[in-house]
Each structure stands twice: as structure tokens, then as C-alpha cells.
Enzyme design. Sequence first.
Site, PDB file in Angstrom:
ATOM      1  N   ARG A  80       0.813  -1.217   0.000  1.00  0.00           N
ATOM      2  CA  ARG A  80       0.000   0.000   0.000  1.00  0.00           C
ATOM      3  C   ARG A  80       0.852   1.275   0.000  1.00  0.00           C
ATOM      4  O   ARG A  80       0.322   2.375   0.060  1.00  0.00           O
ATOM      5  CB  ARG A  80      -0.927   0.013   1.230  1.00  0.00           C
ATOM      6  CG  ARG A  80      -2.029  -1.008   1.133  1.00  0.00           C
ATOM      7  CD  ARG A  80      -2.995  -1.021   2.314  1.00  0.00           C
ATOM      8  NE  ARG A  80      -2.921   0.116   3.200  1.00  0.00           N
ATOM      9  CZ  ARG A  80      -2.903   0.051   4.526  1.00  0.00           C
ATOM     10  NH1 ARG A  80      -2.927  -1.113   5.119  1.00  0.00           N
ATOM     11  NH2 ARG A  80      -2.866   1.134   5.266  1.00  0.00           N
ATOM     12  N   LYS A 140       2.654   2.402   2.368  1.00  0.00           N
ATOM     13  CA  LYS A 140       2.486   3.082   3.654  1.00  0.00           C
ATOM     14  C   LYS A 140       3.745   2.854   4.503  1.00  0.00           C
ATOM     15  O   LYS A 140       3.682   2.340   5.619  1.00  0.00           O
ATOM     16  CB  LYS A 140       1.265   2.534   4.401  1.00  0.00           C
ATOM     17  CG  LYS A 140      -0.032   2.767   3.722  1.00  0.00           C
ATOM     18  CD  LYS A 140      -0.480   4.173   3.994  1.00  0.00           C
ATOM     19  CE  LYS A 140      -1.896   4.364   3.476  1.00  0.00           C
ATOM     20  NZ  LYS A 140      -2.427   5.648   3.766  1.00  0.00           N
ATOM     21  N   GLN A 163       4.266   3.638   8.242  1.00  0.00           N
ATOM     22  CA  GLN A 163       3.793   2.750   9.303  1.00  0.00           C
ATOM     23  C   GLN A 163       4.825   1.685   9.663  1.00  0.00           C
ATOM     24  O   GLN A 163       4.646   0.961  10.638  1.00  0.00           O
ATOM     25  CB  GLN A 163       2.483   2.091   8.891  1.00  0.00           C
ATOM     26  CG  GLN A 163       1.339   3.079   8.793  1.00  0.00           C
ATOM     27  CD  GLN A 163       0.056   2.411   8.337  1.00  0.00           C
ATOM     28  OE1 GLN A 163       0.036   1.747   7.308  1.00  0.00           O
ATOM     29  NE2 GLN A 163      -0.999   2.608   9.105  1.00  0.00           N
ATOM     30  N   HIS A 183       8.266  -1.575  14.819  1.00  0.00           N
ATOM     31  CA  HIS A 183       7.481  -2.566  14.073  1.00  0.00           C
ATOM     32  C   HIS A 183       8.399  -3.671  13.535  1.00  0.00           C
ATOM     33  O   HIS A 183       8.118  -4.865  13.712  1.00  0.00           O
ATOM     34  CB  HIS A 183       6.754  -1.864  12.924  1.00  0.00           C
ATOM     35  CG  HIS A 183       5.971  -2.788  12.057  1.00  0.00           C
ATOM     36  ND1 HIS A 183       4.649  -3.097  12.298  1.00  0.00           N
ATOM     37  CD2 HIS A 183       6.323  -3.475  10.941  1.00  0.00           C
ATOM     38  CE1 HIS A 183       4.228  -3.940  11.374  1.00  0.00           C
ATOM     39  NE2 HIS A 183       5.224  -4.179  10.545  1.00  0.00           N
ATOM     40  N   HIS A 238       9.885  -5.714  16.473  1.00  0.00           N
ATOM     41  CA  HIS A 238       8.877  -6.604  17.068  1.00  0.00           C
ATOM     42  C   HIS A 238       8.578  -7.793  16.164  1.00  0.00           C
ATOM     43  O   HIS A 238       8.589  -8.942  16.613  1.00  0.00           O
ATOM     44  CB  HIS A 238       7.605  -5.820  17.362  1.00  0.00           C
ATOM     45  CG  HIS A 238       6.483  -6.658  17.868  1.00  0.00           C
ATOM     46  ND1 HIS A 238       6.448  -7.169  19.143  1.00  0.00           N
ATOM     47  CD2 HIS A 238       5.354  -7.094  17.265  1.00  0.00           C
ATOM     48  CE1 HIS A 238       5.364  -7.885  19.301  1.00  0.00           C
ATOM     49  NE2 HIS A 238       4.670  -7.853  18.189  1.00  0.00           N
ATOM     50  N   TYR A 249     -10.391  -3.814  16.673  1.00  0.00           N
ATOM     51  CA  TYR A 249     -10.563  -2.373  16.492  1.00  0.00           C
ATOM     52  C   TYR A 249     -10.209  -1.961  15.060  1.00  0.00           C
ATOM     53  O   TYR A 249     -10.944  -1.208  14.419  1.00  0.00           O
ATOM     54  CB  TYR A 249      -9.705  -1.585  17.489  1.00  0.00           C
ATOM     55  CG  TYR A 249      -9.665  -0.126  17.171  1.00  0.00           C
ATOM     56  CD1 TYR A 249     -10.723   0.701  17.540  1.00  0.00           C
ATOM     57  CD2 TYR A 249      -8.608   0.423  16.449  1.00  0.00           C
ATOM     58  CE1 TYR A 249     -10.718   2.046  17.211  1.00  0.00           C
ATOM     59  CE2 TYR A 249      -8.601   1.759  16.113  1.00  0.00           C
ATOM     60  CZ  TYR A 249      -9.656   2.562  16.497  1.00  0.00           C
ATOM     61  OH  TYR A 249      -9.650   3.883  16.151  1.00  0.00           O
ATOM     62  N   LYS A 306     -11.671   3.292  21.726  1.00  0.00           N
ATOM     63  CA  LYS A 306     -10.335   3.503  21.153  1.00  0.00           C
ATOM     64  C   LYS A 306      -9.348   4.007  22.201  1.00  0.00           C
ATOM     65  O   LYS A 306      -8.205   3.559  22.262  1.00  0.00           O
ATOM     66  CB  LYS A 306     -10.421   4.487  19.994  1.00  0.00           C
ATOM     67  CG  LYS A 306      -9.082   4.880  19.435  1.00  0.00           C
ATOM     68  CD  LYS A 306      -9.213   5.923  18.358  1.00  0.00           C
ATOM     69  CE  LYS A 306      -7.850   6.293  17.813  1.00  0.00           C
ATOM     70  NZ  LYS A 306      -7.947   7.280  16.749  1.00  0.00           N
ATOM     71  N   THR A 310      -4.643   1.950  24.235  1.00  0.00           N
ATOM     72  CA  THR A 310      -3.289   2.225  24.722  1.00  0.00           C
ATOM     73  C   THR A 310      -3.167   1.850  26.191  1.00  0.00           C
ATOM     74  O   THR A 310      -2.154   1.269  26.607  1.00  0.00           O
ATOM     75  CB  THR A 310      -2.929   3.704  24.506  1.00  0.00           C
ATOM     76  OG1 THR A 310      -3.062   4.005  23.117  1.00  0.00           O
ATOM     77  CG2 THR A 310      -1.506   3.997  24.950  1.00  0.00           C
ATOM     78  N   GLN A 348      -2.768  -1.840  26.453  1.00  0.00           N
ATOM     79  CA  GLN A 348      -1.414  -2.252  26.096  1.00  0.00           C
ATOM     80  C   GLN A 348      -0.439  -1.987  27.238  1.00  0.00           C
ATOM     81  O   GLN A 348       0.388  -2.843  27.573  1.00  0.00           O
ATOM     82  CB  GLN A 348      -0.953  -1.526  24.831  1.00  0.00           C
ATOM     83  CG  GLN A 348      -1.691  -1.974  23.588  1.00  0.00           C
ATOM     84  CD  GLN A 348      -1.366  -1.094  22.400  1.00  0.00           C
ATOM     85  OE1 GLN A 348      -1.377   0.125  22.483  1.00  0.00           O
ATOM     86  NE2 GLN A 348      -1.051  -1.737  21.289  1.00  0.00           N
TER      87      GLN A 348
END
Length: 123
Positions: free
Chosen positions: A25, A27, A30, A35, A38, A75, A92, A96, A99
Site C-alpha cells: 500500500r 504506507k 507505518q 514494528h 517486534h 478495532y 479507542k 493504549t 497495552q
Amino acid sequence: MLNLCYVYYISKLTEFVDTVFFVLRKKTSQITWLHVYHHSLTPLETWVLVKFIAGGNATFPNILNNFVHVCMYFYYMMSALGPEYAKYLWWKKYMTELQIVSKHKIISYMFVLNRSLISIITN
């Protein structure tokens, strides 16, 4: 339990698809260092858990982490369905917090577990 651990391991490998979709995409914003870190280390960590210590005390942190991921992806799915579903996403702001609390619980659990193991070994 071992079969469930293998399913968990396979699920960690499929999370790489996340990154593939981001790239397709275009993106790339992101795809952060966190990321990549992980999604690179989690399958390795999971393989070690499945190979050497499947089940038992190593299971709780992963189950809690899975619960948080299920909530997050649910979500994301709801938000991807379009603006008419926005009214259902009132929770929403709690994602956080969920988490943070789960990471705190995992770290606390591992700290207590390690202290217990160290006292068993040294006595």
C-alpha cells in the site's frame, strides 16, 4: 498445550503479512523501527518458547499479549469498515491503556517468576 503453542508460533509468522500489506500500500510511514524489531524478534522468541519451554509459566505472557492483539485487530477491522462504524469505536482511548497495563503485568509476572527461580536454584 504443545499444539496450541505451535499454532501460536504460526500466528507470529503470519504477522509478517502486516508488513507486506504496508509495503504494497506504500504506507512505509507505518513501518517503524519498533514494528520491524517486534515482528523480527517475536517469531524467534516464540520458536524458543515452543521448542524448549512450551506451556507452563511461559504461557501466561503470551496469552495476555494475544488478548491485547485480538482487541487491537478487532478495532482495526471495525475502523476499516467505514465511518458508519465510528460510533462503535468509543473504546479507542482504552486500547493504549490496555497495552500499557498488559506490558506492566507481563513484566511484573516475569520479574516475580525469575526471582522465584533464582531462589530455587540458589537454595
